[in-house]
Motif scaffolding. Structure first.
Motif: not given
Length: 481
Positions: A348, A360, A365
């Motif tokens: 990610w 994000d 992550p």
């Protein structure tokens, strides 16, 4: 009580030492761009601010692990912490790259004494079982928080004071701990063996690890067959081979007693610890710092605060979730699951772009990676220290810390070969470069998950039937239960 030091005191000092050591590993990373600008570092040499510390640390850990066995906890603790603090002052006052790198290496020497002693103090105070698991969970959680919180404080200190403050901060942190240890630790604490330190073995181990890492680092800007890379790699291989010969045939008191490798968790467990270090220890902080400042254009303070989720999640999982799961699941199962979760997080993270938002690009992550790290750390530490006798606890602790630190330094050198030297490149070029490193960390986590399957089966008791060595079973109940 043992020699005037309660189990609570011993655990508190062990955790304080571990926090200081790992805090120093990460607190430096956010300040790296400022150091590069102020002292005129060449981009290819910047990694040595981190790696000089890690290599001195890793190379001397085996020797440091024996010091506590031979000379007692208090003397070694105070000596190691004194070196650590003084070296921090020298680094904070450095005016050129060479002085800073040398000071960081000196701090690594002090850390090499403190870190194995901290783990030894835990494993010799708490016998195997639930109470040791709880003690190791607290010690591990402090370790994780020390590493993660260093980034937070490093960013704030660099932004509002100077990069020098991230080195000088060890003075107000270290001196109170030093004074407390001098007062509360007994002069003679824990079982010790008579004998001499294995200095030839220590020199060979340090030289071998340093040369291998140097060779990998040189391969980033040279061909693998170029003497600049090939000679250090060959020299490191020879030095480590000589180390094995010296330990087996000539050392009266070897840094690594051969009996340790007859224990089921030591061999494969330390290889697993090396892989964990290559993902969770130094590389993640290094590449995330450069990503946040070079790709997302965060300030030093914003970068430091960007690491806050890592700190919080690691603390909560390592301290509250993992110890409870260890009552019902095998340690190797938790290691495998945690590594797989972390691999997802690294994948990610590799998808970050210059247009990514914080949620994000960093926060999401971070939660996944840190949850995985929290699941791995305590079961892995428990596995590699299981079955070790008190007289060899220092050597085992030194080996554990060596594999973790060397994994971090060597892993960083390898991962850097996958990235660009052009730190002034466009954000798009940089993010592609750093994505290679994050994807490689995901592969390392997959390897760790696979390796976990060959670790010995080990399920811990839900209750401890004995207290710490020489103490009552009810002592420190509120702390560890």
């Amino acid at each position: 009580m043992r020699g005037g030091a309660t189990a609570t005191t011993t655990l508190a000092l062990a955790c304080a030492a571990q926090f200081i050591v790992l805090f120093d590993v990460s607190v430096i990373t956010v300040a790296l761009p400022s150091m590069q600008t102020d002292l005129g570092f060449d981009p290819a040499d910047l990694q040595w601010v981190v790696s000089s510390y890690a290599l001195a640390f890793a190379g001397l850990l085996l020797l440091g692990g024996r010091l506590g066995d031979l000379y007692g906890h208090r003397r070694v603790f105070v000596g190691g912490l004194s070196v650590f603090v003084v070296a921090g002052v020298i680094g904070g006052l450095a005016t050129d790259p060479a002085t800073l790198i040398a000071a960081r290496a000196a701090k690594g020497v002090g850390a090499a004494v403190l870190a194995p002693l901290a783990l030894t103090m835990v494993t010799t105070t708490f016998p195997e079982g639930h109470r040791r698991t709880r003690a190791l969970a607290l010690w591990t959680a402090v370790s994780l928080v020390g590493g993660a919180s260093g980034n937070v404080f490093g960013g704030v200190l660099t932004e509002y004071l100077s990069w020098r403050s991230v080195l000088l901060i060890n003075v107000p942190i270290g001196i109170p701990v030093l004074l407390y240890a001098a007062r509360r630790l007994a002069r003679r604490d824990g079982p010790r063996r008579q004998g001499r330190l294995d200095l030839p073995g220590a020199v060979l181990a340090t030289a071998g690890l340093a040369l291998l890492t140097l060779g990998i680092a040189q391969a980033r800007s040279h061909d693998w067959t170029d003497p600049a890379a090939a000679l250090p790699l060959a020299g490191g291989t020879v030095a480590l081979a000589a180390f094995v010969v010296v330990e087996k045939r000539f050392a009266a008191q070897p840094l690594i007693p051969p009996r340790l490798f007859t224990l089921p968790g030591v061999g494969w467990g330390n290889l697993a610890m090396m892989l964990a270090g290559a993902g969770f220890h130094i590389p993640i902080w290094y590449f995330l710092t450069l990503t946040m400042q070079g790709v997302l254009h965060y300030s030093a303070a914003e970068t430091g605060l960007g690491f806050l989720p890592h700190t919080v999640v690691m603390l909560l999982v390592g301290l509250f979730v993992t110890p409870r799961l260890m009552r019902y699941a095998q340690a190797r199962t938790l290691i495998a699951v945690g590594a797989l979760i972390a691999a997802v997080g690294f994948l990610w993270q590799s998808g970050i772009t210059p247009q990514s938002g914080y949620l994000d690009g960093i926060f999401g992550p971070a939660v996944v990676i840190s949850f995985g790290a929290g699941l791995v750390s305590t079961p892995l530490t428990t596995t590699v220290t299981s079955g070790v006798g008190p007289t060899e606890a220092g050597a085992a602790s030194g080996l554990v810390n060596t594999t973790r630190q060397f994994g971090g330094a060597f892993g960083l050198a390898v991962l850097l070969t996958l990235t660009t030297d052009d730190t002034a490149g466009s954000p798009a070029a940089l993010v592609d470069s750093y994505a290679n490193a994050f994807r490689a960390m995901a592969v390392i986590m997959l390897a760790l998950a696979a390796l976990a399957t060959v670790l010995p089966a080990q399920r811990h008791l839900t209750r401890s039937t004995a207290g710490p060595v020489g103490s009552s079973a009810d002592e420190d109940h509120s702390l560890l239960n």
